[in-house]
Write a protein that holds these residues in place. Structure first.
Motif, PDB file in Angstrom:
ATOM      1  N   SER A  41       0.833  -1.209   0.000  1.00 56.29           N
ATOM      2  CA  SER A  41       0.000   0.000   0.000  1.00 56.29           C
ATOM      3  C   SER A  41       0.860   1.248   0.000  1.00 56.29           C
ATOM      4  CB  SER A  41      -0.919   0.004   1.234  1.00 56.29           C
ATOM      5  OG  SER A  41      -1.809  -1.079   1.214  1.00 56.29           O
ATOM      6  N   TYR A  42       1.952   1.212   0.779  1.00 53.85           N
ATOM      7  CA  TYR A  42       2.857   2.363   0.827  1.00 53.85           C
ATOM      8  C   TYR A  42       3.514   2.608  -0.532  1.00 53.85           C
ATOM      9  CZ  TYR A  42       6.917   5.213   2.021  1.00 53.85           C
ATOM     10  OH  TYR A  42       7.859   6.206   2.055  1.00 53.85           O
ATOM     11  N   LYS A  43       3.883   1.538  -1.199  1.00 52.49           N
ATOM     12  CA  LYS A  43       4.504   1.694  -2.522  1.00 52.49           C
ATOM     13  C   LYS A  43       3.513   2.283  -3.529  1.00 52.49           C
ATOM     14  CE  LYS A  43       8.209  -1.708  -2.229  1.00 52.49           C
ATOM     15  NZ  LYS A  43       8.820  -2.918  -2.824  1.00 52.49           N
ATOM     16  N   ARG A  44       2.246   1.863  -3.429  1.00 50.76           N
ATOM     17  CA  ARG A  44       1.232   2.442  -4.313  1.00 50.76           C
ATOM     18  C   ARG A  44       1.046   3.922  -4.034  1.00 50.76           C
ATOM     19  NH1 ARG A  44      -1.276  -2.676  -3.407  1.00 50.76           N
ATOM     20  NH2 ARG A  44      -2.522  -1.816  -1.692  1.00 50.76           N
ATOM     21  N   GLU A  45       1.052   4.275  -2.735  1.00 51.14           N
ATOM     22  CA  GLU A  45       0.937   5.690  -2.363  1.00 51.14           C
ATOM     23  C   GLU A  45       2.134   6.484  -2.877  1.00 51.14           C
ATOM     24  OE1 GLU A  45      -1.398   7.429  -0.751  1.00 51.14           O
ATOM     25  OE2 GLU A  45      -2.778   5.745  -0.498  1.00 51.14           O
ATOM     26  N   MET A  46       3.320   5.900  -2.809  1.00 53.36           N
ATOM     27  CA  MET A  46       4.519   6.584  -3.295  1.00 53.36           C
ATOM     28  C   MET A  46       4.471   6.773  -4.811  1.00 53.36           C
ATOM     29  SD  MET A  46       6.587   7.696  -1.043  1.00 53.36           S
ATOM     30  CE  MET A  46       8.000   8.005  -2.104  1.00 53.36           C
ATOM     31  N   ASP A  47       3.933   5.785  -5.522  1.00 54.65           N
ATOM     32  CA  ASP A  47       3.786   5.931  -6.978  1.00 54.65           C
ATOM     33  C   ASP A  47       2.846   7.087  -7.314  1.00 54.65           C
ATOM     34  OD1 ASP A  47       5.468   3.809  -7.424  1.00 54.65           O
ATOM     35  OD2 ASP A  47       3.869   2.325  -7.648  1.00 54.65           O
ATOM     36  N   TYR A  49       2.295   9.615  -5.350  1.00 53.87           N
ATOM     37  CA  TYR A  49       3.007  10.824  -4.932  1.00 53.87           C
ATOM     38  C   TYR A  49       3.967  11.291  -6.023  1.00 53.87           C
ATOM     39  CZ  TYR A  49       6.555  13.535  -2.394  1.00 53.87           C
ATOM     40  OH  TYR A  49       7.441  14.501  -1.996  1.00 53.87           O
ATOM     41  N   GLN A  50       4.711  10.358  -6.599  1.00 52.65           N
ATOM     42  CA  GLN A  50       5.647  10.712  -7.670  1.00 52.65           C
ATOM     43  C   GLN A  50       4.900  11.251  -8.891  1.00 52.65           C
ATOM     44  OE1 GLN A  50       8.803  10.852  -7.325  1.00 52.65           O
ATOM     45  NE2 GLN A  50       9.026   9.758  -5.379  1.00 52.65           N
ATOM     46  N   LYS A  51       3.735  10.651  -9.175  1.00 51.16           N
ATOM     47  CA  LYS A  51       2.931  11.116 -10.307  1.00 51.16           C
ATOM     48  C   LYS A  51       2.418  12.536 -10.060  1.00 51.16           C
ATOM     49  CE  LYS A  51      -1.005   9.815 -13.218  1.00 51.16           C
ATOM     50  NZ  LYS A  51      -1.652  11.115 -13.164  1.00 51.16           N
ATOM     51  N   GLN A  52       1.975  12.802  -8.788  1.00 49.73           N
ATOM     52  CA  GLN A  52       1.494  14.151  -8.447  1.00 49.73           C
ATOM     53  C   GLN A  52       2.613  15.176  -8.585  1.00 49.73           C
ATOM     54  OE1 GLN A  52      -0.065  13.583  -4.480  1.00 49.73           O
ATOM     55  NE2 GLN A  52      -2.147  13.278  -5.214  1.00 49.73           N
ATOM     56  N   LEU A  53       3.822  14.813  -8.152  1.00 48.16           N
ATOM     57  CA  LEU A  53       4.954  15.728  -8.280  1.00 48.16           C
ATOM     58  C   LEU A  53       5.245  16.035  -9.748  1.00 48.16           C
ATOM     59  CD1 LEU A  53       7.569  14.444  -5.645  1.00 48.16           C
ATOM     60  CD2 LEU A  53       6.118  16.473  -5.500  1.00 48.16           C
ATOM     61  N   LYS A  54       5.206  14.997 -10.572  1.00 44.75           N
ATOM     62  CA  LYS A  54       5.478  15.190 -11.992  1.00 44.75           C
ATOM     63  C   LYS A  54       4.404  16.050 -12.657  1.00 44.75           C
ATOM     64  CE  LYS A  54       6.563  12.593 -16.188  1.00 44.75           C
ATOM     65  NZ  LYS A  54       6.717  11.240 -16.800  1.00 44.75           N
ATOM     66  N   ASP A  55       3.132  15.761 -12.315  1.00 45.85           N
ATOM     67  CA  ASP A  55       2.032  16.554 -12.890  1.00 45.85           C
ATOM     68  C   ASP A  55       2.123  18.004 -12.442  1.00 45.85           C
ATOM     69  OD1 ASP A  55       1.124  14.265 -14.082  1.00 45.85           O
ATOM     70  OD2 ASP A  55      -0.470  13.867 -12.622  1.00 45.85           O
ATOM     71  N   ARG A  56       2.465  18.191 -11.169  1.00 48.18           N
ATOM     72  CA  ARG A  56       2.584  19.559 -10.632  1.00 48.18           C
ATOM     73  C   ARG A  56       3.696  20.315 -11.336  1.00 48.18           C
ATOM     74  NH1 ARG A  56       5.802  21.488  -6.406  1.00 48.18           N
ATOM     75  NH2 ARG A  56       5.008  23.345  -5.328  1.00 48.18           N
ATOM     76  N   GLU A  57       4.825  19.641 -11.565  1.00 49.67           N
ATOM     77  CA  GLU A  57       5.951  20.276 -12.237  1.00 49.67           C
ATOM     78  C   GLU A  57       5.590  20.664 -13.673  1.00 49.67           C
ATOM     79  OE1 GLU A  57       9.616  21.963 -12.529  1.00 49.67           O
ATOM     80  OE2 GLU A  57       8.653  21.132 -10.741  1.00 49.67           O
ATOM     81  N   PHE A  84       4.466   5.053   7.763  1.00 46.37           N
ATOM     82  CA  PHE A  84       3.624   4.324   8.715  1.00 46.37           C
ATOM     83  C   PHE A  84       2.371   3.733   8.077  1.00 46.37           C
ATOM     84  CE2 PHE A  84       5.770   7.823  10.959  1.00 46.37           C
ATOM     85  CZ  PHE A  84       6.656   7.053  11.686  1.00 46.37           C
ATOM     86  N   ILE A  85       2.126   4.046   6.809  1.00 45.51           N
ATOM     87  CA  ILE A  85       1.022   3.395   6.102  1.00 45.51           C
ATOM     88  C   ILE A  85       1.208   1.884   6.144  1.00 45.51           C
ATOM     89  CG2 ILE A  85      -0.002   3.051   3.802  1.00 45.51           C
ATOM     90  CD1 ILE A  85       0.580   5.990   3.227  1.00 45.51           C
ATOM     91  N   SER A  86       2.489   1.450   6.128  1.00 44.14           N
ATOM     92  CA  SER A  86       2.777   0.019   6.142  1.00 44.14           C
ATOM     93  C   SER A  86       2.420  -0.646   7.470  1.00 44.14           C
ATOM     94  CB  SER A  86       4.263  -0.218   5.832  1.00 44.14           C
ATOM     95  OG  SER A  86       5.084   0.463   6.760  1.00 44.14           O
ATOM     96  N   PHE A  87       2.172   0.167   8.517  1.00 44.54           N
ATOM     97  CA  PHE A  87       1.830  -0.396   9.824  1.00 44.54           C
ATOM     98  C   PHE A  87       0.334  -0.376  10.119  1.00 44.54           C
ATOM     99  CE2 PHE A  87       6.290   0.509  10.340  1.00 44.54           C
ATOM    100  CZ  PHE A  87       6.742  -0.499  11.172  1.00 44.54           C
ATOM    101  N   MET A  88      -0.445   0.271   9.269  1.00 39.79           N
ATOM    102  CA  MET A  88      -1.871   0.422   9.553  1.00 39.79           C
ATOM    103  C   MET A  88      -2.591  -0.926   9.629  1.00 39.79           C
ATOM    104  SD  MET A  88      -2.607   3.495  10.221  1.00 39.79           S
ATOM    105  CE  MET A  88      -2.101   5.204   9.963  1.00 39.79           C
TER     106      MET A  88
END
Length: 333
Positions: A41-47, A49-57, A84-88
């Motif tokens: 789940s954390y890795k999906r959230e990070m993906d 996040y990276q997409k949002q950063l790229k779109d924002r840029e 901590f998403i990985s601990f939920m």
């Protein structure tokens, strides 16, 4: 010295019991599965996040190329998903199986000794009664600590193997998360010892513990919602649900506050609130003030969670002290 001897004996009995290792294995498998699922789940959230950063840029570059004024919302920093998403998911496993493990270690602590007649034999030796019940309680805490620390260490190992390395503050949060889980599990150990002390039959003690756990984990949410609707009813007209400027309406805020406080009376719901706040690096209720999460340090987080910890410890005291008093005055035959 007598207490230490009993602690040693009971702890050895725990770790050589097939029942203990069966529950240990189930708990460990579910916790490790939850950890792996949380990592995914954390890795999906990070993906995302990276997409949002790229779109924002890309949008920022377009605004700059056209000579247009950049809106404030695009100047805000995109919040990075916390590790901590990985601990939920692990929180859910502790809430269910952690409580049951505490019950399994405590529900027959006194009643089994009484039924076999070994309690009377034990009291014929120069051993004080308080040494017996204290020894059983301490040994139970050690057995639960062994389970939780082992599983958490293995889960962190899986997390690091997958390339997620927590920083110092995140390690502090993980330690406090583990401590909150241990307090919760010890609370149900205390509930088990209480019913084992006041009820003669092991089956009756186990049944009573399961009922308490089911009310705490399953039924209490419904009870809390009904109670909060009575104490702080909310307007039924949709136009009153939201106040001006997107702020939560006072009636709705009061209802949520009452509901939140009632939930603290349930060990399971209190633990979920406690550990959830502990895992989150953001200030609670930020959505009511700003759509952007406000990051806080570990000290500020502790200021939010200490009432939950105090309530859990208070519940623990309220289960063990009556057990202690009753056992000290009980007629053993």
């Amino acid at each position: 010295m007598a207490t230490f001897t009993i602690v040693k004996k009971e702890f050895v009995d725990f770790i050589t019991s097939p029942k203990y290792w069966i529950v240990f294995a189930i708990f460990a498998l579910l916790m490790l599965g939850s950890a792996y699922d949380g990592i995914q789940s954390y890795k999906r959230e990070m993906d995302m996040y990276q997409k949002q950063l790229k779109d924002r840029e890309n949008v920022l570059q377009k605004f700059q190329a056209d000579g247009m004024e950049i809106p404030d919302i695009l100047q805000m920093k995109v919040p990075k998903p916390p590790i901590f998403i990985s601990f939920m998911r692990m929180q859910e496993s502790i809430g269910i199986l952690g409580a049951l493990l505490g019950i399994v270690l405590g529900y027959n602590a006194i009643s089994s000794e009484r039924k076999r007649g070994t309690l009377k034999v034990l009291l014929s030796f120069p051993v004080y009664r308080d040494s017996i019940i204290n020894g059983k309680f301490i040994s139970g805490i050690l057995a639960l600590t062994l389970v939780l620390v082992t599983v958490m260490a293995a889960s962190i190992g899986v997390m690091m193997y997958k390339g997620l390395s927590p920083n110092i503050e995140e390690i502090y949060r993980i330690v406090l998360f583990t401590a909150s889980g241990l307090i919760y599990m010890v609370l149900f150990l205390g509930i088990g010892i209480f019913f084992s002390t006041v009820l003669e039959e092991e089956s009756s003690a186990l049944f009573a513990c399961i009922i308490i756990w089911m009310i705490s984990a399953v039924s209490f949410s419904t009870i809390a919602f009904i109670a909060s609707d009575i104490i702080a009813p909310t307007p039924t007209d949709p136009q009153f649900t939201v106040a001006e400027q997107g702020q939560v309406h006072p009636a709705v805020a009061k209802h949520e506050n009452v509901l939140w406080n009632i939930m603290k009376l349930s060990p399971t719901k209190n633990y979920e609130q406690f550990s959830g706040l502990m895992l989150s690096p953001y200030r609670p209720g930020y959505a009511e003030r700003s759509p952007i999460p406000e990051k806080i340090n570990i000290k500020e987080t502790v200021s939010y969670v200490w009432p939950h910890m105090a309530i859990l410890i208070g519940m623990l005291v309220l289960t063990f002290v009556p057990s202690y008093i009753i056992f000290m005055r009980q007629d053993v035959r």
